[in-house]
Design a protein around this motif. Structure first.
Motif, short mmCIF file in Angstrom:
data_model
loop_
_atom_site.label_atom_id
_atom_site.label_comp_id
_atom_site.label_asym_id
_atom_site.label_seq_id
_atom_site.Cartn_x
_atom_site.Cartn_y
_atom_site.Cartn_z
N GLN A 78 -8.99 6.93 -6.85
CA GLN A 78 -8.17 6.29 -8.11
C GLN A 78 -9.05 5.81 -9.07
O GLN A 78 -8.82 5.35 -10.04
N VAL A 109 -8.73 11.99 -11.50
CA VAL A 109 -9.03 10.64 -11.95
C VAL A 109 -9.50 10.48 -13.23
O VAL A 109 -9.41 9.44 -13.96
N LYS A 112 -6.39 10.61 -16.02
CA LYS A 112 -5.22 9.38 -16.03
C LYS A 112 -4.84 9.06 -17.36
O LYS A 112 -3.63 8.57 -17.33
N CYS A 132 -3.11 4.22 -10.38
CA CYS A 132 -2.65 5.57 -10.17
C CYS A 132 -2.46 6.22 -11.49
O CYS A 132 -2.84 7.48 -11.56
N GLY A 133 -2.30 5.79 -12.52
CA GLY A 133 -2.04 6.30 -13.71
C GLY A 133 -0.97 7.22 -13.92
O GLY A 133 -0.99 7.82 -14.96
N LYS A 134 0.06 6.99 -13.21
CA LYS A 134 1.18 7.94 -13.13
C LYS A 134 1.91 7.94 -14.54
O LYS A 134 2.23 8.98 -15.30
N SER A 170 0.02 9.59 -17.48
CA SER A 170 -0.09 10.94 -17.40
C SER A 170 1.18 11.74 -17.41
O SER A 170 1.35 12.94 -17.72
#
Length: 807
Positions: free
Chosen positions: A533, A570, A573, A708-710, A713
């Motif tokens: 992460q 990673v 993200k 997690c940067g979902k 992204s």
């Protein structure tokens, strides 16, 4: 009444072969062969959005175009076609009506046998071929020349099973080998294809004269193919002017088509399912001549072979053949080999290689197509380049659908260049993206012969000029330094991303020894890439993997590390890529459609025709899903205000993804590690305490970010942030967490430029004209309303001009 079946008792009346289709007037060539077999007695196959089904009012340029379309549809669904009825004009005897039916239409007539020699002779019981099926399509010619579907029945009363694949074959591909006694084939369809190709080259046409089936399982054990001029026309009652009820009717005399030709080709099934030529007559009793452009459909339960009987098709293929091409028939020990791993029955595949080129004929026809499309619709944009021989080297085109799709969903783009990995494919490139239904959409396409940096710079410049708006946030491509250099020149602000899937596949090739020696290496390698992460976690995991498998000096691993910012998650993200979940993979146009059919042997005209209709199907599919999302709502599985809110905003497909994240969030617990207006949390999976996601939550404006940067992204909130929101009592999402591109309103609110406005009106006008010309009364009403509407539009335009003048 015309019928294309032979009245001879020996003739097999229902064949999975249809011949004599003119390619000159093809408007629809749509074949998609689903690998799924239908349930018993399925009447209508599920609608495939790539392949339009026939419907009342469907239009064709010619009767032959309608015939070819229905044959293509029949091949896809799983039945064969014959002509049942025709009607001619009283003025010039031209055909004005055709009825095509399922080959199992009607029933066999019991014919009287007056031959005394046959009395008492034991005759084998024939397999039942006619079953009274009512499936049919009838087309009539309108006064303005086009052919319209006037009658249609889709339902069948028998089992229909679609074949698995389709193959396009030109007769010239089979070389110049003549048939001979003892020649072997892997199947009777292979023998049929070979003899049809031989007939096309020599200059005669073929029909199936006789078949014999096994008494055990009714499978074929013998097939006899003859010249269409074999035998003589029977002078039965119908030929003498008597109808089937015995009454007299006036019947015009027709030129004789049978001349007693003895040419024939018979194959019988031997052990190990080998088919051997047992009888052969090559001599004809008539003159031979090259026939007009035609096609044969040879259909079995496993595949459809489309045999194009035209020298022009062969020329087109030859024009695009590499210079050092071995295209001979492989004949070993008097047997034509059938390699099951090859896409061709009798020959070695052509290799595109570095010498691939389009011929002059291909180029001219393709440019005519581009100019015609632009003339019909000015919003169609294109660009092309030719070499010193006036042969095509670069071409780009995009219609209004592609440009509108880019307006709505052009934030993340994928450049599909799969042909670079497969020398059998056309050098076809597409710009793709995802719409709000998670369906792949097209932003433009190209043909590029020379894959150098300047070629891709030319492509990107023309694509940007055609789209006319923003550059994408991210542009995903296969790993290719040439493409990367071109992107850096044209899209300096766009994040270039390498396809992760392609890199993993390349690793299996470069690190094959590790994959074979260490079964756990693949999983560990993927975890080292996908798991971290933070950059620090990635660096630590990467170094541990290098040390464990002694990869510190491996040049491929060093190269991958050098480009890590373009493919390791990673590092991406903070970039919108549209990758909505780990287990979701967007549809590939090539995997779904083009890879099956469009190799270097496919004539460019056929390719373009199929491609256009495929894209029309994709557009229709999107429209149907728009309609479904507008008038339906998902069933809520949980009594949640948050789910209720999103079910009314997201499309059905995106809501399902969001609901999954919501449900998964219930399996996490939250630890507050820092309190205040900006709080920090650890979100931990109850089943795996080792994975901790860190959340920063600003209570004042209700904004949160996750490690997690979902959301950054893909634009959909992750389960970890949802868990924190639920913990803090947040029951509805703020508007800034609902990306418009995923909602039902994704295509609303955009200000279209003049060309796109023109396209919208043009499409509606065409639909209006089709409906308005259906009858005299409807035409009168349509014309009156059109005049009123035109007057109102003209008046509004004048009012706007006057207001501008007064100012």
């Amino acid at each position: 009444m015309e019928n294309n079946t032979n009245p001879s008792s020996e003739e097999e009346p229902s064949l999975r072969d249809t011949t004599n289709v003119d390619l000159n007037n093809v408007t629809v060539v749509d074949i998609d062969l689903s690998p799924q077999l239908p349930d018993p007695f399925t009447q209508i196959q599920p609608v495939d959005p790539l392949q339009p089904d026939p419907f009342i009012g469907m239009e064709f340029e010619s009767e032959e175009s309608a015939k070819l379309f229905y044959m293509s549809y029949a091949s896809r669904v799983g039945f064969s076609v014959r002509i049942s009825k025709s009607r001619r004009s009283r003025n010039d005897e031209s055909i004005i009506m055709r009825r095509f039916v399922c080959s199992k239409e009607g029933f066999h007539l019991k014919k009287s046998n007056n031959n005394e020699l046959d009395e008492g002779k034991k005759k084998r019981k024939r397999a039942t071929i006619r079953e009274g099926c009512n499936a049919m399509i009838e087309v009539i010619q309108k006064y303005y020349g086009r052919w319209i579907v006037s009658k249609l029945i889709k339902e069948h009363n028998h089992v229909i099973e679609p074949p698995i694949r389709v193959r396009y074959i030109a007769p010239e591909e089979l070389g110049h080998v003549d048939p001979f006694l003892g020649m072997e084939f892997p199947s009777h369809e292979s023998a049929q294809t070979f003899y049809y190709a031989y007939a096309s080259r020599v200059g005669f046409d073929v029909r199936i004269r006789l078949s014999r089936r096994s008494t055990k399982d009714e499978s074929f054990v013998m097939r006899r193919f003859v010249c269409t001029k074999e035998g003589f026309a029977l002078e039965n009652g119908e030929e003498n002017g008597e109808d089937r009820n015995g009454g007299k009717r006036k019947k015009k005399s027709r030129a004789p088509t049978r001349e007693g030709c003895k040419a024939m080709f018979e194959v019988v099934r031997k052990e190990f399912d080998r088919w051997v030529v047992s009888k052969l007559v090559l001599e004809h009793t008539h003159d031979l001549s090259v026939l007009n452009s035609k096609v044969h459909y040879i259909q079995s339960q496993s595949e459809v072979v489309v045999l194009a009987k035209t020298p022009q098709i062969g020329d087109q293929l030859a024009n695009r053949t590499p210079c050092n091409d071995n295209n001979s028939i492989n004949v070993n020990n008097s047997k034509i080999n059938d390699n099951s791993n090859d896409n061709n029955m009798f020959w070695n595949e052509r290799k595109r290689g570095n010498n691939f080129s389009f011929g002059l004929d291909d180029t001219q026809k393709f440019l005519v197509y581009l100019k015609r499309m632009n003339t019909e619709n000015p919003t169609f944009s294109y660009a092309f380049q030719v070499d010193k021989n006036n042969c095509l080297t670069h071409a780009f085109w995009a219609d209004a659908r592609a440009r509108a799709s880019y307006y709505y969903f052009g934030d993340a783009v994928t450049l599909d260049t799969d042909f670079k990995e497969d020398s059998h494919l056309l050098p076809f490139i597409t710009f793709n993206g995802l719409n709000h239904h998670l369906q792949s959409v097209l932003f433009g396409c190209a043909l590029i012969v020379d894959q150098n940096e300047d070629s891709f710079v030319w492509l990107f410049e023309n694509w940007v000029a055609s789209m006319g708006t923003h550059h994408p946030s991210s542009l995903k491509t296969a790993h290719d330094d040439v493409i990367g250099s071109a992107i850096s020149r044209i899209f300096p602000e766009t994040r270039h991303v390498f396809c992760e899937k392609q890199i993993f596949e390349k690793c299996k090739e470069k690190l094959g020894h590790l994959y074979s020696i260490y079964p756990s290496f693949e999983e560990e390698f993927r975890n080292a890439i996908k798991g971290p992460q933070t950059v620090e976690e990635f660096e630590l995991g990467w170094n541990l993997m290098l040390e464990k498998y002694d990869l510190g000096e491996n040049s491929w691993i060093q190269y991958l590390y050098g480009i890590r910012v373009k493919w390791v998650p990673v590092f991406l993200k903070d970039t919108f890529t549209g990758e909505i979940s780990l287990d979701f993979e967007p549809e590939s146009l090539r995997e779904l459609y083009f890879r099956k059919y469009f190799n270097v042997k496919t004539p460019l005209q056929v390719f373009i025709t199929l491609f256009d209709h495929a894209m029309a199907g994709w557009s229709e599919r999107e429209s149907l899903e728009d309609l479904a999302s507008s008038f339906t709502k998902p069933v809520l599985n949980f009594p949640s205000n948050l789910l209720k809110q999103m079910s009314g905003m997201y499309t059905r497909s995106v809501y399902n993804i969001f609901e999954k994240e919501f449900v998964e969030s219930l399996g996490y617990y939250v630890e507050r590690i820092e309190d205040g207006l900006v709080s920090k949390y650890n979100v931990i999976n109850e089943n795996n305490n080792n994975i901790i996601h860190k959340i920063i939550y600003d209570i004042s404006d209700k904004r949160a970010s996750c490690s997690c940067g979902k959301f950054e992204s893909c634009g959909i909130l992750c389960r970890h942030i949802l868990r924190v929101f639920l913990t803090n009592g947040l029951r509805t999402l703020p508007d800034f967490y609902v990306l418009k591109r995923w909602t039902k309103e994704a295509k609303n609110g955009f200000v279209l430029d003049e060309s796109l406005r023109f396209n919208e009106l043009y499409r509606d006008a065409v639909r209006f004209a089709k409906e308005g010309s259906s009858s005299g009364e409807v035409f009168s009403l349509a014309q009156q309303n059109l005049q009123v509407a035109f007057s109102e539009v003209y008046q509004m335009k004048q009012d706007m001009i006057n207001r501008c003048t007064m100012r």
